[in-house]
Design an enzyme around this catalytic site. Structure first.
Site, PDB file in Angstrom:
ATOM      1  N   LYS A 155       0.887  -1.173   0.000  1.00 36.09           N
ATOM      2  CA  LYS A 155       0.000   0.000   0.000  1.00 36.09           C
ATOM      3  C   LYS A 155       0.922   1.218   0.000  1.00 36.09           C
ATOM      4  CE  LYS A 155      -1.517   2.980   2.208  1.00 36.09           C
ATOM      5  NZ  LYS A 155      -1.191   4.329   1.679  1.00 36.09           N
TER       6      LYS A 155
ATOM      7  N   GLY B 276      -4.515   3.504  -1.704  1.00 41.65           N
ATOM      8  CA  GLY B 276      -5.541   3.932  -0.754  1.00 41.65           C
ATOM      9  C   GLY B 276      -4.965   4.770   0.366  1.00 41.65           C
TER      10      GLY B 276
ATOM     11  N   GLY C 230      -4.121   5.807   4.354  1.00 47.90           N
ATOM     12  CA  GLY C 230      -3.561   5.097   5.493  1.00 47.90           C
ATOM     13  C   GLY C 230      -4.601   4.562   6.466  1.00 47.90           C
ATOM     14  N   PRO C 231      -5.470   5.444   6.989  1.00 40.76           N
ATOM     15  CA  PRO C 231      -6.402   4.979   8.024  1.00 40.76           C
ATOM     16  C   PRO C 231      -7.442   3.967   7.521  1.00 40.76           C
ATOM     17  CG  PRO C 231      -6.144   7.371   8.083  1.00 40.76           C
ATOM     18  CD  PRO C 231      -5.475   6.895   6.829  1.00 40.76           C
TER      19      PRO C 231
ATOM     20  N   GLY D 256      -4.509   1.143   4.723  1.00 38.96           N
ATOM     21  CA  GLY D 256      -3.325   0.815   5.542  1.00 38.96           C
ATOM     22  C   GLY D 256      -3.727   0.107   6.828  1.00 38.96           C
TER      23      GLY D 256
ATOM     24  N   GLU E  28      10.317   2.206   9.965  1.00 38.58           N
ATOM     25  CA  GLU E  28      11.363   3.179   9.626  1.00 38.58           C
ATOM     26  C   GLU E  28      10.664   4.535   9.676  1.00 38.58           C
ATOM     27  OE1 GLU E  28      13.296   5.778   8.297  1.00 38.58           O
ATOM     28  OE2 GLU E  28      13.205   4.964   6.266  1.00 38.58           O
TER      29      GLU E  28
ATOM     30  N   CYS F 220      14.250  11.417   5.586  1.00 34.14           N
ATOM     31  CA  CYS F 220      14.180  11.123   7.025  1.00 34.14           C
ATOM     32  C   CYS F 220      15.545  11.244   7.690  1.00 34.14           C
ATOM     33  CB  CYS F 220      13.582   9.748   7.247  1.00 34.14           C
ATOM     34  SG  CYS F 220      14.257   8.507   6.145  1.00 34.14           S
TER      35      CYS F 220
ATOM     36  N   GLU G 273      10.365  17.165  13.306  1.00 32.69           N
ATOM     37  CA  GLU G 273      10.802  16.910  11.938  1.00 32.69           C
ATOM     38  C   GLU G 273      10.027  17.864  11.025  1.00 32.69           C
ATOM     39  OE1 GLU G 273       9.804  13.024  10.414  1.00 32.69           O
ATOM     40  OE2 GLU G 273      11.788  12.841   9.523  1.00 32.69           O
TER      41      GLU G 273
HETATM   42  P1  NAD Z   1       2.311   9.336   6.855  1.00 33.94           P
HETATM   43  O1  NAD Z   1       3.033   8.607   7.884  1.00 33.94           O
HETATM   44  O2  NAD Z   1       0.913   9.753   7.135  1.00 33.94           O
HETATM   45  O3  NAD Z   1       2.276   8.485   5.486  1.00 33.94           O
HETATM   46  C1  NAD Z   1       3.167   7.418   5.189  1.00 33.94           C
HETATM   47  C2  NAD Z   1       2.374   6.194   4.767  1.00 33.94           C
HETATM   48  O4  NAD Z   1       1.599   5.737   5.878  1.00 33.94           O
HETATM   49  C3  NAD Z   1       1.371   6.451   3.649  1.00 33.94           C
HETATM   50  O5  NAD Z   1       1.319   5.326   2.805  1.00 33.94           O
HETATM   51  C4  NAD Z   1       0.069   6.598   4.402  1.00 33.94           C
HETATM   52  O6  NAD Z   1      -1.067   6.307   3.610  1.00 33.94           O
HETATM   53  C5  NAD Z   1       0.247   5.590   5.504  1.00 33.94           C
HETATM   54  N1  NAD Z   1      -0.566   5.796   6.689  1.00 33.94           N
HETATM   55  C6  NAD Z   1      -0.947   6.960   7.258  1.00 33.94           C
HETATM   56  N2  NAD Z   1      -1.699   6.736   8.346  1.00 33.94           N
HETATM   57  C7  NAD Z   1      -1.791   5.380   8.492  1.00 33.94           C
HETATM   58  C8  NAD Z   1      -2.449   4.526   9.418  1.00 33.94           C
HETATM   59  N3  NAD Z   1      -3.166   5.020  10.431  1.00 33.94           N
HETATM   60  N4  NAD Z   1      -2.336   3.201   9.242  1.00 33.94           N
HETATM   61  C9  NAD Z   1      -1.626   2.684   8.229  1.00 33.94           C
HETATM   62  N5  NAD Z   1      -0.989   3.448   7.308  1.00 33.94           N
HETATM   63  C10 NAD Z   1      -1.066   4.787   7.439  1.00 33.94           C
HETATM   64  O7  NAD Z   1       3.171  10.567   6.436  1.00 33.94           O
HETATM   65  P2  NAD Z   1       2.611  12.001   6.021  1.00 33.94           P
HETATM   66  O8  NAD Z   1       1.445  12.414   6.874  1.00 33.94           O
HETATM   67  O9  NAD Z   1       2.425  12.036   4.580  1.00 33.94           O
HETATM   68  O10 NAD Z   1       3.837  12.880   6.469  1.00 33.94           O
HETATM   69  C11 NAD Z   1       3.846  13.424   7.762  1.00 33.94           C
HETATM   70  C12 NAD Z   1       5.194  13.420   8.347  1.00 33.94           C
HETATM   71  O11 NAD Z   1       5.732  12.092   8.330  1.00 33.94           O
HETATM   72  C13 NAD Z   1       6.224  14.200   7.563  1.00 33.94           C
HETATM   73  O12 NAD Z   1       6.194  15.557   7.878  1.00 33.94           O
HETATM   74  C14 NAD Z   1       7.486  13.541   8.010  1.00 33.94           C
HETATM   75  O13 NAD Z   1       7.868  14.085   9.239  1.00 33.94           O
HETATM   76  C15 NAD Z   1       7.110  12.125   8.235  1.00 33.94           C
HETATM   77  N6  NAD Z   1       7.533  11.243   7.146  1.00 33.94           N
HETATM   78  C16 NAD Z   1       8.633  10.496   7.343  1.00 33.94           C
HETATM   79  C17 NAD Z   1       9.055   9.653   6.345  1.00 33.94           C
HETATM   80  C18 NAD Z   1      10.268   8.807   6.497  1.00 33.94           C
HETATM   81  O14 NAD Z   1      10.823   8.332   5.528  1.00 33.94           O
HETATM   82  N7  NAD Z   1      10.722   8.543   7.684  1.00 33.94           N
HETATM   83  C19 NAD Z   1       8.369   9.574   5.156  1.00 33.94           C
HETATM   84  C20 NAD Z   1       7.217  10.340   4.990  1.00 33.94           C
HETATM   85  C21 NAD Z   1       6.810  11.163   6.010  1.00 33.94           C
END
Ligand code: NAD
Length: 476
Positions: free
Chosen positions: A173, A204, A206-207, A210, A248, A282, A382
């Site tokens: 996903k 799709g 995340g909430p 995912g 990660e 990151c 971050e």
């Molecule tokens: P996020 O964590 O919301 O999204 C990353 C992935 O997680 C996406 O595929 C998303 O659909 C999924 N996701 C989100 N909520 C979920 C849930 N409840 N259950 C399962 N999957 C879920 O990231 P974002 O909101 O787009 O970015 C927010 C912050 O996250 C950024 O400002 C940054 O600080 C951090 N970030 C870190 C990395 C990294 O590589 N470590 C990558 C992206 C974002």
């Protein structure tokens, strides 16, 4: 470019319609225009994908190591054939400048694959222990893979490839912001001959999608990359079915500049390293810790260097940075720049709003704060934009203390002309990777974090081990 229709999911080796139609537009961050339509998957779509992966596991987990090494080699060949397409699609959906997308973003798909091939060739799946028992390494099962948008193919490669290498099947996903590179990746796997159901893709949110994957009782492991917030949600959702979870997550990596460093070089690579990928990495060196005797000199170099950072159209070749991925990210970054000003940090370069001439697109002004104290929000949170915080320190002990005074522990950078000091400081840093004097860890080295930066390691041997179960067999 004409808008693309990418509403199908890849399940059981075929491109299929979602159970219930629900669309999302994919926005080019440079133009704010839609470039494609995708579908948002539901619990039902995830269920179908997990069923396909479960069915495929029966046969795929029994394939030989040499068959799977051949498969990885095929994937490498097809990936290289479609390399330019991948670089273009990442540039389009993420806003990564095309030169950078070709040199770095798309290159991860090759580098990680070669790292895994080398590690998997050496990995012994069956081994006699000194005590006479036999240790067998087996694929863990069906894996749920959730990836972010900032290095889209990097993250997909770090999860899909080790799963396929060791005999797992999976459901990916990807981020809903960068689904096009994931769709192209699925096409590459299909063309390379990955058997039906071994790899499945459902787009799709995340909430919804995912969370359905994380909760699914027939998924054996979740591998997640993204925010700490979402990583915690995945872990909680996975808990009821006692799945293995690897994470990660974010970082707020220190970059320690000692007075005996090559100051000019260190400041430049620190700043360009922070701004690279528009600050959306990151492991970006976002806190520059500077030893007091060189503080004023560092600020002079930082001002000139920061102001020299060009911003520009991702479609144009060059060394500029592009926009950030979305309006939401733009707003988050603006809020943190405002917080930096309000909490009393000194603005050295950049500031709020768009760079002049870039009112359309999610372009952020490359920004440097100095006189930052490590308890300010810009030093703790971050930012995920091109925003650097410069913090002075008095001696080695204080540098290590400030460096480790963060909830994160993904990476750390050290700049010094003294090799012994570099080793001594590296040993004290609570971070998964330490880069000394501008070197980077090679493909195949473990990548991952201490503290809230995550659990587990990706890449090479350690990345393979995360997808394995261990069985001990004893017989008379
Ligand atoms: P996020 O964590 O919301 O999204 C990353 C992935 O997680 C996406 O595929 C998303 O659909 C999924 N996701 C989100 N909520 C979920 C849930 N409840 N259950 C399962 N999957 C879920 O990231 P974002 O909101 O787009 O970015 C927010 C912050 O996250 C950024 O400002 C940054 O600080 C951090 N970030 C870190 C990395 C990294 O590589 N470590 C990558 C992206 C974002």
């Amino acid at each position: 470019m004409t808008k693309q229709d990418k509403r199908k999911f890849y399940i059981g080796g075929e491109w299929v319609d979602p159970v219930e139609p629900s669309n999302l537009e994919v926005i080019n961050p440079a133009t704010e225009k839609s470039v494609a339509t995708i579908s948002l998957g539901s619990v039902d779509d995830i269920n179908l994908a997990v069923e396909a992966a479960r069915r495929a596991f029966e046969t795929y987990s029994a394939t030989s190591k040499s068959d799977r090494l051949d498969l990885l080699q095929n994937i490498l060949n097809i990936y290289k054939k479609r390399y330019d397409e991948m670089a273009e699609i990442i540039s389009l959906e993420l806003g990564a400048p095309i030169s950078m997308s070709q040199k770095s973003q798309a290159a991860c798909g090759v580098g990680h694959l070669e790292g895994f091939l080398a590690a998997f060739e050496k990995l012994e799946l069956r081994q006699r222990l000194d005590n006479g028992d036999t240790l067998i390494r087996e694929p863990i099962g069906v894996c749920g893979l959730i990836t972010p948008w900032n290095w889209p193919v990097n993250q997909i490669a770090l999860k899909v490839l080790p799963a396929l290498a060791v005999g797992c099947t999976c459901v990916l996903k990807p981020s809903e912001l960068t689904p096009l590179s994931a769709i192209l990746y699925a096409e590459i796997l299909h063309e390379a001959g990955v058997p039906k159901g071994v790899f499945n893709l459902v787009n799709g949110e995340g909430p919804v999608a995912g969370a359905a994957l994380s909760r699914h009782p027939n998924v054996d492991m979740m591998s997640f990359t993204g925010s700490t917030r979402a990583g915690i949600a995945v872990t909680k959702d996975a808990a009821d079915s006692v799945k293995k979870v690897t994470l990660e997550l974010g970082g707020k990596s220190p970059n320690i500049l000692f007075a005996d460093a090559d100051v000019e070089k260190a400041v430049k690579r620190g700043i360009f390293g922070c701004f690279y990928n528009s600050g959306q990495s990151c492991n970006a060196p976002t806190r520059m810790l500077v030893e007091r005797p060189i503080y004023e000199k560092v600020l002079e170099i930082a001002k000139i260097t920061g102001e020299s950072q060009q911003v520009g159209d991702p479609a144009e070749p060059g060394r500029h940075i592009g926009p950030v991925v979305s309006e939401l990210q733009f707003d988050r970054i603006q809020a943190l720049i405002t917080a930096g000003i309000e909490q009393g940090a000194t603005l050295l370069v950049g500031g709020s709003g768009n760079p002049p001439g870039y009112e359309t697109g999610f372009y952020v002004r490359p920004t440097i704060f100095c006189d930052v104290s490590n308890d300010m929000r810009i030093a703790r949170e971050e930012i995920f934009g091109p925003v650097l915080s410069i913090i002075p320190f008095e001696d080695e002990d204080e540098a290590v203390r400030i460096a480790n005074d963060t909830p994160y522990g993904l990476a750390a950078y050290v700049e010094t002309g003294d090799d012994e000091k570099a080793e001594r400081v590296a040993a004290k840093l609570r971070a998964g990777q330490v880069y000394i004097n501008g070197t980077e860890c090679a493909y195949g080295s473990p990548f991952g974090g201490y503290k809230t930066s995550g659990l587990g390691r990706e890449g090479g041997l350690f990345g393979l081990e995360d997808f394995l179960e261990i069985k001990a067999v004893s017989r008379p």
